[in-house]
Design an enzyme around this catalytic site. Structure first.
Site, PDB file in Angstrom:
ATOM      1  N   CYS A 114       0.828  -1.215   0.000  1.00 61.71           N
ATOM      2  CA  CYS A 114       0.000   0.000   0.000  1.00 61.71           C
ATOM      3  C   CYS A 114       0.861   1.265   0.000  1.00 61.71           C
ATOM      4  CB  CYS A 114      -1.002  -0.051   1.147  1.00 61.71           C
ATOM      5  SG  CYS A 114      -2.462   0.912   0.756  1.00 61.71           S
ATOM      6  N   HIS A 222      -3.711  -5.271   0.681  1.00 57.52           N
ATOM      7  CA  HIS A 222      -3.176  -5.664   2.000  1.00 57.52           C
ATOM      8  C   HIS A 222      -3.167  -7.166   2.182  1.00 57.52           C
ATOM      9  CE1 HIS A 222      -2.678  -1.699   3.795  1.00 57.52           C
ATOM     10  NE2 HIS A 222      -3.591  -1.362   2.907  1.00 57.52           N
ATOM     11  N   GLU A 224      -1.375  -8.749   4.252  1.00 56.26           N
ATOM     12  CA  GLU A 224      -1.170  -9.109   5.662  1.00 56.26           C
ATOM     13  C   GLU A 224      -2.497  -9.357   6.374  1.00 56.26           C
ATOM     14  OE1 GLU A 224      -1.233  -6.062   4.533  1.00 56.26           O
ATOM     15  OE2 GLU A 224      -2.317  -4.862   6.014  1.00 56.26           O
TER      16      GLU A 224
HETATM   17  N1  LIG Z   1      -2.319   6.952   2.554  1.00 57.04           N
HETATM   18  C1  LIG Z   1      -2.081   6.296   1.272  1.00 57.04           C
HETATM   19  C2  LIG Z   1      -1.659   4.856   1.531  1.00 57.04           C
HETATM   20  C3  LIG Z   1      -2.806   4.031   1.975  1.00 57.04           C
HETATM   21  C4  LIG Z   1      -2.470   2.882   2.880  1.00 57.04           C
HETATM   22  O1  LIG Z   1      -1.336   2.496   3.096  1.00 57.04           O
HETATM   23  N2  LIG Z   1      -3.548   2.361   3.435  1.00 57.04           N
HETATM   24  C5  LIG Z   1      -3.449   1.403   4.450  1.00 57.04           C
HETATM   25  C6  LIG Z   1      -3.836   2.009   5.761  1.00 57.04           C
HETATM   26  C7  LIG Z   1      -3.770   0.964   6.826  1.00 57.04           C
HETATM   27  C8  LIG Z   1      -4.158   1.495   8.161  1.00 57.04           C
HETATM   28  O2  LIG Z   1      -5.233   2.086   8.247  1.00 57.04           O
HETATM   29  O3  LIG Z   1      -3.350   1.321   9.076  1.00 57.04           O
HETATM   30  C9  LIG Z   1      -3.334   6.333   0.406  1.00 57.04           C
HETATM   31  O4  LIG Z   1      -4.385   6.766   0.900  1.00 57.04           O
HETATM   32  O5  LIG Z   1      -3.264   5.893  -0.744  1.00 57.04           O
END
Ligand SMILES: N[C@@H](CCC(=O)NCCCC(=O)O)C(=O)O
Length: 251
Positions: A114, A222, A224
């Protein structure tokens, strides 16, 4: 001789709480590394250029660049300034962007997820759409942050895997369902990146690095989440763990 477990460094996000500052990572990344990659997860503090990354890279066998609600600062790719109130993480940017290039230079296996996928694209000179949902012809790839986490990370759309790509070769299928928790997305691909998967709106959702000497894979979704219950997610973290173990037993 018993084969040694790999040590996998995991990026952290700088967050503030009650006036204190933390370098944090979601347990789902640590658990996927420990239980599926069968490796030792180790958080990498977001110390930027104060991190002795050369010394660090001599002592680890792989890197995991995680997701985060924060956005890569558009200044790193010549983008327009973010909308007022956008969450950034300059400490993380200053740590992960140089680390990605070093990992490629030093042939260290890495998996990027991500935000980590977006960081790889930016580190190799690519650019991002800051709000994919506002791009004509693109879907809304966001999740509802008000919803329970299981809904936020539920499967959301199909991706088509590039024929003969790394992901296709992992499961032998050309289409899979993935979750979707992002507002940003790849605009211009970084140098040497090969598209491994596409969303129905054509957005690149996974890449590999052309000619990489070590495992180098990045996905916008994701794996994971529910890693053990999803065939492709399990295959991704298993293959990543194997690549890191091979490095560990060569070191
Ligand atoms: N902010 C960026 C990347 C999005 C991202 O990594 N989302 C996963 C979030 C997981 C969490 O909520 O911990 C975008 O918006 O593209």
């Amino acid at each position: 001789m018993r084969s040694r477990k790999a040590v996998i460094g995991i990026s952290t996000c700088r967050t503030s709480r009650n006036g204190n500052e933390y370098d944090s990572v979601s347990r789902y990344y640590s658990e996927a590394v420990a239980y599926v990659s069968n490796a030792i997860p180790l958080g990498i503090p977001s110390l930027g250029d104060k991190l002795d990354s050369d010394e660090l890279l001599e002592q680890i066998d792989g890197l995991l660049f995680t997701g985060s609600p924060s956005n890569v600062d558009p200044g790193h790719y010549g983008g327009a300034p973010s909308e007022q109130g956008t969450l950034h993480d300059p400490a993380r940017d200053a740590t992960t962007l140089p680390l990605i290039q070093k990992a490629l230079d030093q042939k260290i296996p890495f998996l990027a997820i991500c935000r980590g996928f977006q960081e790889l694209n930016v580190a190799l000179g690519g650019t991002l759409h800051q709000k994919v949902q506002d791009v004509p012809g693109k879907m809304d790839h966001r999740a509802d942050y008000e919803a329970p986490i299981a809904e936020r990370f539920a499967l959301a759309h199909e991706v088509e895997l590039a024929p003969a790509g790394i992901l296709f070769n992992l499961i032998g299928k050309s289409k899979v369902q993935v979750n979707s928790v992002h507002a940003q997305g790849v605009d211009r691909l970084g140098e040497g990146l090969l598209a491994e998967a596409y969303a129905p709106d054509g957005l690149v959702e996974a890449v590999s690095v052309s000619g990489a000497s070590a495992f180098a894979l990045a996905v916008q979704w994701h794996p994971e989440w529910n890693v053990s219950d999803n065939e492709l997610s399990n295959a991704i973290f298993s293959a990543f763990g194997e690549a890191c173990r091979e490095r560990a037993n060569r070191r």
